[in-house]
Design an enzyme around this catalytic site. Structure first.
Site, PDB file in Angstrom:
ATOM      1  N   LYS A 100      34.932  44.079  57.978  1.00 53.70           N
ATOM      2  CA  LYS A 100      33.798  43.729  57.112  1.00 53.70           C
ATOM      3  C   LYS A 100      33.130  42.434  57.576  1.00 53.70           C
ATOM      4  CE  LYS A 100      34.730  43.070  52.613  1.00 53.70           C
ATOM      5  NZ  LYS A 100      34.310  41.784  52.023  1.00 53.70           N
ATOM      6  N   SER A 101      33.938  41.426  57.885  1.00 52.01           N
ATOM      7  CA  SER A 101      33.364  40.129  58.284  1.00 52.01           C
ATOM      8  C   SER A 101      32.551  40.265  59.570  1.00 52.01           C
ATOM      9  CB  SER A 101      34.487  39.115  58.523  1.00 52.01           C
ATOM     10  OG  SER A 101      35.157  38.842  57.330  1.00 52.01           O
ATOM     11  N   GLY A 159      30.107  38.225  48.355  1.00 51.30           N
ATOM     12  CA  GLY A 159      30.024  36.770  48.467  1.00 51.30           C
ATOM     13  C   GLY A 159      29.695  36.339  49.885  1.00 51.30           C
ATOM     14  N   ARG A 174      30.194  33.807  40.757  1.00 49.39           N
ATOM     15  CA  ARG A 174      30.908  33.085  41.813  1.00 49.39           C
ATOM     16  C   ARG A 174      30.175  31.807  42.241  1.00 49.39           C
ATOM     17  NH1 ARG A 174      33.030  37.352  46.104  1.00 49.39           N
ATOM     18  NH2 ARG A 174      34.192  35.501  46.755  1.00 49.39           N
ATOM     19  N   ASP A 195      42.503  37.390  51.987  1.00 51.32           N
ATOM     20  CA  ASP A 195      42.092  38.625  51.305  1.00 51.32           C
ATOM     21  C   ASP A 195      43.254  39.593  51.080  1.00 51.32           C
ATOM     22  OD1 ASP A 195      39.473  37.759  51.178  1.00 51.32           O
ATOM     23  OD2 ASP A 195      38.913  38.706  53.075  1.00 51.32           O
ATOM     24  N   ARG A 235      41.997  36.556  41.273  1.00 50.25           N
ATOM     25  CA  ARG A 235      43.021  37.486  41.783  1.00 50.25           C
ATOM     26  C   ARG A 235      44.437  37.093  41.382  1.00 50.25           C
ATOM     27  NH1 ARG A 235      40.210  39.174  47.552  1.00 50.25           N
ATOM     28  NH2 ARG A 235      39.014  40.878  46.609  1.00 50.25           N
TER      29      ARG A 235
HETATM   30  C1  S3P Z   1      34.944  35.922  54.689  1.00 45.61           C
HETATM   31  C2  S3P Z   1      35.610  34.774  54.390  1.00 45.61           C
HETATM   32  C3  S3P Z   1      36.603  34.675  53.321  1.00 45.61           C
HETATM   33  C4  S3P Z   1      37.027  36.048  52.790  1.00 45.61           C
HETATM   34  C5  S3P Z   1      35.887  36.992  52.662  1.00 45.61           C
HETATM   35  C6  S3P Z   1      35.179  37.178  53.983  1.00 45.61           C
HETATM   36  C7  S3P Z   1      33.952  35.892  55.793  1.00 45.61           C
HETATM   37  O1  S3P Z   1      36.062  33.924  52.264  1.00 45.61           O
HETATM   38  O2  S3P Z   1      37.692  35.923  51.555  1.00 45.61           O
HETATM   39  O3  S3P Z   1      36.341  38.256  52.203  1.00 45.61           O
HETATM   40  O4  S3P Z   1      33.552  36.972  56.264  1.00 45.61           O
HETATM   41  O5  S3P Z   1      33.570  34.784  56.215  1.00 45.61           O
HETATM   42  P1  S3P Z   1      36.182  32.314  52.269  1.00 45.61           P
HETATM   43  O6  S3P Z   1      35.789  31.885  53.611  1.00 45.61           O
HETATM   44  O7  S3P Z   1      35.244  31.778  51.245  1.00 45.61           O
HETATM   45  O8  S3P Z   1      37.618  32.029  51.935  1.00 45.61           O
END
Ligand code: S3P
Length: 445
Positions: A25-26, A98, A126, A319, A350
């Site tokens: 996803k990232s 987010g 958030r 995650d 969570r």
């Molecule tokens: C992500 C960073 C993480 C993760 C999110 C994806 C990203 O959040 O929890 O699901 O793609 O940069 P944080 O960086 O705020 O911890």
């Protein structure tokens, strides 16, 4: 009317065979963002066609970028260059994501038009000041809603100046938002983190021709005149594979090969934590695809034991805690988590939502402001509420492998945000999972 998607996870089953999980996803989010502002045609393979990434894709289409419909994880982006995005006609809806909202806020800070970012009920709760505040220090003009939450309004036409900022929490979202803004700033942007967070942005920026200097917990970027389109290979998502790593670990008789999983060292905390608990994990066929390392992971059932989770692993497994809590419930002894207050500001709180579900299934636990103690023991069947959190829904589906009765999980529609094929894959490996949709007046009243 809304839909309450219910997962009914019957007890028993196992996780065996060979599977591939969908794309990361990232990395998928970042492929669209950088492809959009690069010069030339970027091609992507392995793109995750989940709702979160599709929200990002739609946002860039709304800013004038031609992006083909993903087919089997392949798509093409006609980059418009750093200064080619257009003002969107309406607020950009980031849905549940987010990551999309925070990273795009950083990118919008450097544009010459105004835009507003909105999200769903969960995202609207958030915190957004964590990106808005440092972006303002770079010269951006940003307004957040009540309590620093969405909607986020970004006013264009501001002159950004590179800055040095010490990020108060280890967060790749904050780091990445500031790096994206740094592409539009005058001078160098330097960020210092308190702990290691995922480095996909740094790797992908390099692949698009923008050098990023990394020295321990410090990263810095000097703006370049243009990003150059490239081919992005998205690895399988280790966060999605985590459900199956735990499933095979806890279910007797399991032996599962998960192919093509991203093993970027900033993401492998889940492997380290499971190994400390006694899991049997073997990495095979390690290789590098594009900017990211991948491997096939062979996992066999093992007897897990409770551990004190090393705090430095928390951001590297951020995650994966919902399903790691299920592993802890199935382990002998107590698992203690500390230094994980960030879990309280994810898609849900969570720590609390998982604790409530574990309690409903007969697992003793003690909630702390920054963590939890989970006492391993027999899991009963029962009813749990995921509160619309995709990873909590999937974690409790995995728990049924060791439960004495059916686990009924409410509010599971958001599994489609990150892992649209979860149910089919779970059934394929031998989990007893079924889905039922109920029309309800209002799910969250
Ligand atoms: C992500 C960073 C993480 C993760 C999110 C994806 C990203 O959040 O929890 O699901 O793609 O940069 P944080 O960086 O705020 O911890």
């Amino acid at each position: 009317m809304s839909i309450n998607r219910i997962f009914r996870a019957a007890p028993g089953g196992r996780a065996s065979g060979a599977i591939r999980v969908p794309g990361d996803k990232s990395v998928s989010h970042r492929s669209i963002m950088l492809g959009a502002i690069a010069e030339g045609r970027t091609t992507v393979e392995g793109f995750l066609e989940g709702e979160d990434n599709l929200a990002t894709l739609k946002a860039f289409r709304a800013m004038g970028v031609a992006i083909s419909d993903p087919v089997g994880g392949r798509l093409e982006i006609q980059g418009v260059g750093l200064h080619g995005l257009k003002a969107p006609a309406a607020p950009l809806d980031m849905g549940n994501s987010g990551t999309a909202m925070r990273l795009i806020t950083g990118l919008l800070a450097g544009q010459d038009f105004d835009a507003t970012l909105i999200g769903d009920e969960s995202l609207s709760k958030r915190p957004m000041e964590r990106v808005a505040k440092p972006l303002r220090a770079m010269g951006a003009r940003i307004e957040t809603g009540e309590g620093g939450r969405p909607p986020v309004r970004v006013f264009g036409g501001q002159k950004l100046v590179g800055t040095r900022y010490e990020i108060p929490v280890a967060s790749a979202q904050i780091k990445s938002a500031l790096l994206l803004a740094g592409l539009y700033a005058q001078g160098r942007t330097t960020l210092v983190e308190p702990g290691v967070s995922r480095d996909h942005s740094e790797r992908m920026l390099q692949a698009f021709g923008c050098p990023v200097a990394q020295d321990g917990l410090t990263v810095s970027l000097e703006p370049v005149p243009a990003l150059k389109a490239c081919h992005v290979v998205v690895p399988g998502d280790i966060s999605s594979s985590a459900f199956f790593l735990v499933a095979a670990s806890i279910a007797p008789g399991s032996e599962l090969l998960i192919q093509n999983v991203g093993i970027n060292p900033t993401r492998t905390g889940v492997l380290d934590i499971l190994r400390l608990m006694g899991a049997d994990l073997v990495l095979e066929n390690e290789r590098v695809l594009g900017a990211e390392p991948v491997a096939d992971i062979l996992v066999r059932h093992a007897k897990l034991k409770g551990i004190d989770i090393p705090e430095q692993l928390v951001p590297l497994a951020i995650d994966e805690f919902p399903v790691l809590f299920v592993a802890a419930a199935c382990a002998t002894g107590v698992t203690r988590l500390r230094g994980a207050e960030e879990l309280r500001v994810k898609e849900t709180d969570r720590i609390q939502v998982m604790a409530d579900g574990l309690t409903a299934l007969g697992i003793e636990n003690r909630v702390l402001p920054d963590g939890i103690d989970i006492i391993g023991g027999p899991l009963m069947g029962g009813v749990v509420d995921s509160k619309g959190d995709h990873r909590i829904a999937m974690a409790f589906a995995v728990a049924a492998l060791r439960a004495s009765g059916t686990i009924t999980i409410h509010d599971c529609l958001n599994v489609a945000t990150s892992f649209p094929t979860f149910v089919r894959l779970a059934q394929d490996v031998g989990m007893h999972l079924n889905v039922e949709d109920q029309a309800v007046e209002d799910l969250h009243e």
